[in-house]
Design an enzyme around this catalytic site. Structure first.
Site, mmCIF file in Angstrom:
data_model
loop_
_atom_site.group_PDB
_atom_site.id
_atom_site.type_symbol
_atom_site.label_atom_id
_atom_site.label_comp_id
_atom_site.label_asym_id
_atom_site.label_seq_id
_atom_site.Cartn_x
_atom_site.Cartn_y
_atom_site.Cartn_z
ATOM 1 N N GLY A 47 0.797 -1.259 0.093
ATOM 2 C CA GLY A 47 0.283 0.022 -0.145
ATOM 3 C C GLY A 47 0.831 1.037 -0.020
ATOM 4 O O GLY A 47 1.814 1.212 0.454
ATOM 5 N N GLN A 52 3.305 9.614 1.364
ATOM 6 C CA GLN A 52 4.653 9.200 0.975
ATOM 7 C C GLN A 52 5.318 9.455 -0.243
ATOM 8 O O GLN A 52 6.479 9.157 -0.461
ATOM 9 C CB GLN A 52 4.190 7.522 1.363
ATOM 10 C CG GLN A 52 3.850 7.096 2.561
ATOM 11 C CD GLN A 52 3.683 5.762 2.466
ATOM 12 O OE1 GLN A 52 2.861 5.279 2.184
ATOM 13 N NE2 GLN A 52 4.830 4.842 2.966
ATOM 14 N N CYS A 97 6.776 -0.293 7.149
ATOM 15 C CA CYS A 97 6.611 1.061 6.353
ATOM 16 C C CYS A 97 7.761 1.294 5.337
ATOM 17 O O CYS A 97 8.843 1.408 5.804
ATOM 18 C CB CYS A 97 6.107 2.133 7.316
ATOM 19 S SG CYS A 97 5.589 3.674 6.317
ATOM 20 N N LEU A 98 7.305 1.640 4.185
ATOM 21 C CA LEU A 98 8.088 2.089 3.118
ATOM 22 C C LEU A 98 8.747 3.276 3.637
ATOM 23 O O LEU A 98 9.926 3.612 3.177
ATOM 24 C CB LEU A 98 7.299 2.315 1.909
ATOM 25 C CG LEU A 98 6.778 1.007 1.252
ATOM 26 C CD1 LEU A 98 5.612 1.605 -0.015
ATOM 27 C CD2 LEU A 98 7.708 0.231 0.624
ATOM 28 N N HIS A 139 -3.373 1.053 8.396
ATOM 29 C CA HIS A 139 -1.933 1.513 8.262
ATOM 30 C C HIS A 139 -1.821 2.904 7.126
ATOM 31 O O HIS A 139 -1.469 3.768 7.461
ATOM 32 C CB HIS A 139 -1.030 0.772 7.597
ATOM 33 C CG HIS A 139 0.613 1.076 7.518
ATOM 34 N ND1 HIS A 139 1.570 0.736 8.233
ATOM 35 C CD2 HIS A 139 0.865 1.824 6.683
ATOM 36 C CE1 HIS A 139 2.736 1.134 7.846
ATOM 37 N NE2 HIS A 139 2.411 1.978 6.692
ATOM 38 N N GLU A 140 -2.689 2.681 6.172
ATOM 39 C CA GLU A 140 -2.753 3.711 5.012
ATOM 40 C C GLU A 140 -3.486 4.872 5.423
ATOM 41 O O GLU A 140 -2.894 6.061 5.279
ATOM 42 C CB GLU A 140 -3.053 3.235 3.592
ATOM 43 C CG GLU A 140 -2.370 1.967 2.969
ATOM 44 C CD GLU A 140 -0.948 2.313 3.017
ATOM 45 O OE1 GLU A 140 -0.396 3.581 3.057
ATOM 46 O OE2 GLU A 140 -0.090 1.356 3.067
ATOM 47 N N HIS A 143 -1.591 6.901 7.923
ATOM 48 C CA HIS A 143 -0.730 8.131 7.172
ATOM 49 C C HIS A 143 -1.405 9.268 6.685
ATOM 50 O O HIS A 143 -0.636 10.231 6.771
ATOM 51 C CB HIS A 143 -0.160 7.282 5.706
ATOM 52 C CG HIS A 143 1.033 6.506 5.726
ATOM 53 N ND1 HIS A 143 2.178 7.035 6.065
ATOM 54 C CD2 HIS A 143 1.106 5.223 5.471
ATOM 55 C CE1 HIS A 143 3.367 5.869 6.309
ATOM 56 N NE2 HIS A 143 2.355 5.052 5.576
#
Ligand code: CO
Length: 177
Positions: A47, A52, A97-98, A139-140, A143
């Protein structure tokens, strides 16, 4: 289309509450296309949220790994102005997380969630998910509110650095939300 660079901590944009999208115009459609391309640029990415890639708007894209083949790219879940409207249960998960490369943490997430928002055509949608989909939705959408999974750690021992060999081998989905 373009693969966008992923912004990592401690960039301030990752801590900002994002703005709602008021009109799904050409520029938003292009951003979503680029976000999808970025999501598929490396295997194992589950995702991505707009902050990000440097855009403070409520946009997320999700693609579950078992659907990650050529045609699955058409099945990406694009959620605009997404919010969680229901959470059920609780479970302990490993999460990464990226935007926080090289780390993994153990946190509590819901067992299942329902999210609502708009699809790319501006139609209101509801997404019910459990397992990894539920985790990715939480999670997204975190963000979009400037929240990172590390904020949800019970204590610092629940966060660990990935060993170099863990980083280079094929990443587990939890590493790449
Ligand atoms: Co993330």
């Amino acid at each position: 289309m373009a693969v966008l660079p992923i912004i990592t901590v401690p960039a301030p944009i990752l801590r900002k509450k994002t703005r709602r999208v008021t009109s799904i115009d050409k520029s938003i459609k292009k951003l979503v296309t680029d976000m999808r391309e970025t999501l598929h640029a490396e295997p194992g990415r589950v995702g991505l949220a707009a902050p990000q890639v440097g855009v403070s708007l409520r946009i997320t894209v999700i693609c579950l790994p078992d659907e990650e083949d050529a045609e699955a790219k058409n099945k990406d879940i694009v959620l605009i102005n997404g919010e969680i409207i229901r959470r059920k249960g609780q479970r302990l998960v490993n999460e990464g997380c990226l935007s926080i490369p090289g780390y993994i943490g153990e946190i509590y997430r819901a067992e299942a969630v329902t999210a609502k928002g708009l699809n790319i055509n501006g139609k209101e949608i509801r997404i019910k998910g459990e397992g990894l989909l539920s985790q990715a939705l939480e999670h997204e959408i975190d963000h979009l509110n400037g929240v990172l999974y590390v904020d949800r750690l019970e204590n610092q021992e629940s966060l660990r650095k990935l060993e170099p060999e863990e980083e280079t081998k094929e990443k587990s989905p939890e590493d790449t939300i």
